[in-house]
Design an enzyme around this catalytic site. Structure first.
Site, PDB file in Angstrom:
ATOM      1  N   ASP A 183      -4.006   9.014  -3.644  1.00 18.81           N
ATOM      2  CA  ASP A 183      -2.888   8.122  -4.001  1.00 18.81           C
ATOM      3  C   ASP A 183      -3.304   7.324  -5.232  1.00 18.81           C
ATOM      4  OD1 ASP A 183      -0.573   6.565  -3.944  1.00 18.81           O
ATOM      5  OD2 ASP A 183      -1.249   5.275  -2.291  1.00 18.81           O
ATOM      6  N   HIS A 188       2.688   2.584   5.262  1.00 19.13           N
ATOM      7  CA  HIS A 188       3.794   3.422   4.775  1.00 19.13           C
ATOM      8  C   HIS A 188       4.071   4.500   5.835  1.00 19.13           C
ATOM      9  CE1 HIS A 188       6.649   5.063   2.164  1.00 19.13           C
ATOM     10  NE2 HIS A 188       5.919   5.428   1.127  1.00 19.13           N
ATOM     11  N   GLN A 209       6.137   7.788   5.055  1.00 15.91           N
ATOM     12  CA  GLN A 209       5.375   8.762   4.273  1.00 15.91           C
ATOM     13  C   GLN A 209       4.458   9.576   5.188  1.00 15.91           C
ATOM     14  OE1 GLN A 209       5.476   9.231   0.721  1.00 15.91           O
ATOM     15  NE2 GLN A 209       4.428  11.075   1.374  1.00 15.91           N
ATOM     16  N   CYS A 245       1.367  11.325  -2.062  1.00 17.13           N
ATOM     17  CA  CYS A 245       2.665  10.755  -1.708  1.00 17.13           C
ATOM     18  C   CYS A 245       3.603  10.685  -2.913  1.00 17.13           C
ATOM     19  CB  CYS A 245       2.485   9.363  -1.121  1.00 17.13           C
ATOM     20  SG  CYS A 245       1.542   8.241  -2.185  1.00 17.13           S
ATOM     21  N   ARG A 247      11.647  -2.083   1.988  1.00 20.60           N
ATOM     22  CA  ARG A 247      10.422  -1.841   1.210  1.00 20.60           C
ATOM     23  C   ARG A 247      10.057  -3.161   0.547  1.00 20.60           C
ATOM     24  NH1 ARG A 247       8.510   2.656  -3.014  1.00 20.60           N
ATOM     25  NH2 ARG A 247       8.184   3.603  -0.981  1.00 20.60           N
ATOM     26  N   ARG A 260      10.357  13.827   3.014  1.00 18.29           N
ATOM     27  CA  ARG A 260      10.737  12.435   3.253  1.00 18.29           C
ATOM     28  C   ARG A 260      12.155  12.404   3.832  1.00 18.29           C
ATOM     29  NH1 ARG A 260       8.331   8.242   0.699  1.00 18.29           N
ATOM     30  NH2 ARG A 260       9.620   7.074   2.155  1.00 18.29           N
TER      31      ARG A 260
HETATM   32  N1   CP Z   1       6.152   8.119  -1.894  1.00 17.30           N
HETATM   33  C1   CP Z   1       7.045   7.149  -2.069  1.00 17.30           C
HETATM   34  O1   CP Z   1       7.257   6.283  -1.220  1.00 17.30           O
HETATM   35  O2   CP Z   1       7.717   7.226  -3.249  1.00 17.30           O
HETATM   36  P1   CP Z   1       8.693   6.117  -3.854  1.00 17.30           P
HETATM   37  O3   CP Z   1       7.837   4.938  -4.252  1.00 17.30           O
HETATM   38  O4   CP Z   1       9.299   6.796  -5.045  1.00 17.30           O
HETATM   39  O5   CP Z   1       9.715   5.733  -2.832  1.00 17.30           O
HETATM   40  N1  NVA Z   2       0.103   2.983  -2.562  1.00 16.93           N
HETATM   41  C1  NVA Z   2       1.292   3.133  -3.371  1.00 16.93           C
HETATM   42  C2  NVA Z   2       2.241   4.071  -2.720  1.00 16.93           C
HETATM   43  C3  NVA Z   2       3.513   4.330  -3.474  1.00 16.93           C
HETATM   44  C4  NVA Z   2       4.441   5.222  -2.716  1.00 16.93           C
HETATM   45  C5  NVA Z   2       1.920   1.776  -3.593  1.00 16.93           C
HETATM   46  O1  NVA Z   2       1.976   0.982  -2.646  1.00 16.93           O
HETATM   47  O2  NVA Z   2       2.345   1.491  -4.715  1.00 16.93           O
END
Ligand code: CP
Ligand code: NVA
Length: 321
Positions: free
Chosen positions: A237, A142, A145, A277, A115, A305
């Site tokens: 989101d 993502h 997700q 999400c 990530r 997830r």
């Molecule tokens: N939706 C999601 O990816 O959540 P986190 O940022 O908590 O991993």
């Molecule tokens: N769009 C958000 C998603 C978090 C799961 C971000 O990138 O912070």
């Protein structure tokens, strides 16, 4: 189509999960099928050891609750071992190139989940390493997700092809991956974003190409009311994603009018589901009332997830037990 039995073989044509655009509709359904199958068996008390003896390095240069916990628990439930590496603990991209880190990790572990900010990081890990690489969120995409969301939608609607999916908000990593997966699976995709926050051109092109192949429709508009007409699912989101914290004040102004509230939800189909999400700063892009209403399936998405990613892990790293 019954996804539970669609294709549960562990033979899979991909080594990595980097975007999702590289997967065919059949590949995506295959991941969902394996994930649903393992979910059902786990709930019946069957404990597969598909990842016995395998180790997954999990690199985080951004915060996470769901991704961190679901990958770690998923590895453990499949008999494997997760190692969490936070960005400030490792040399990646600082005193060591991404390519060198990829080569080192390839000698020590069996897979990498990352990530991070730049999409080029998972791509370079995949290019320089010799083990599977999974994108656990970048600024651009993502995919994990989106897979969990399709699993959840399928469980609630009993089908995917032919549904109408609406995203209200930022043309960001989450909406990009949702647009890609919906258009691949024959789900109509509409998105309402304020001017300047539309999906990137590159992603629009991918979605249009996918729609031409699957026969689904793609609508981009500035009007949330227009986008939600006839929708089976409404998704939103956060307005300022990780890395965009400095833009929060401006974004709060620009996204005013894009909140998913009961008034907007009621303009979709009467049985439309609400999806997010998470994390969701309640009161911004979504009201408490919508988050907690019977149509909200946000916690099912969070749980899935785990199950969708067990499908990914089994197909990319697993062997029959
Ligand atoms: N939706 C999601 O990816 O959540 P986190 O940022 O908590 O991993
Ligand atoms: N769009 C958000 C998603 C978090 C799961 C971000 O990138 O912070």
């Amino acid at each position: 189509m019954d996804l539970l039995t669609y294709n549960t073989s562990l033979t899979f044509p991909h080594k990595h999960l980097l975007c999702l655009q590289e997967y065919s509709p059949e590949d995506i359904l295959h991941v969902l099928s394996v994930g649903l199958h393992i979910k059902k068996e786990y709930q019946a008390g069957i404990r597969h050891q598909i990842l016995k003896g395998k180790t997954l390095a999990m690199i985080f240069t951004k915060s996470s609750t769901r991704t961190r916990v679901s990958f770690e628990v998923g590895m453990l439930q499949l008999g494997g071992t997760p190692i969490v590496l936070s960005g400030d603990e490792i040399h990646l991209g600082k005193s060591e190139s991404v390519g060198d880190t990829a080569k080192v990790l390839s000698r020590l572990v069996d897979g990498i989940m990352i990530r991070t900010f730049a999409q080029s990081d998972p791509e370079q890990l995949a290019a320089f390493g010799s083990i599977p690489v999974i994108n656990g969120l970048t600024d651009d995409y993502h995919p994990c997700q989106a897979l969990a969301d399709m699993m959840t939608l399928y469980e609630h609607k009993g089908k995917l092809k032919g549904l109408k999916f609406c995203f209200v908000g930022d043309g960001n990593n989450v909406s990009s991956s949702l647009g890609i997966i919906c258009s691949k699976l024959g789900i109509d995709f509409s998105i309402a974003s304020p001017a300047g926050y539309e999906l990137p051109e590159k992603v629009q092109e991918m979605i249009r190409a996918n729609c031409a192949a699957s026969g689904s429709a793609f609508v981009m508009t500035a009007s949330p009311e227009k986008a939600v007409q006839g929708a089976d699912a409404i998704y939103t989101d956060i307005w300022a994603s990780m890395g965009q914290e400095d833009e929060t004040a401006r974004r709060m102004k620009d996204f005013a009018g894009y909140q998913v509230n009961m008034g907007l939800l009621k303009q979709a189909k009467p049985d439309a589901v609400f999806m997010h999400c998470l994390p969701a700063p309640r009161g911004d892009e979504v009201t408490d009332e919508v988050m907690d209403c019977p149509q909200s399936i946000v916690f099912d998405e969070a749980e899935n997830r785990l199950h969708a990613q067990k499908g990914v892990l089994a197909l990319l790293m697993g062997s029959d037990d």
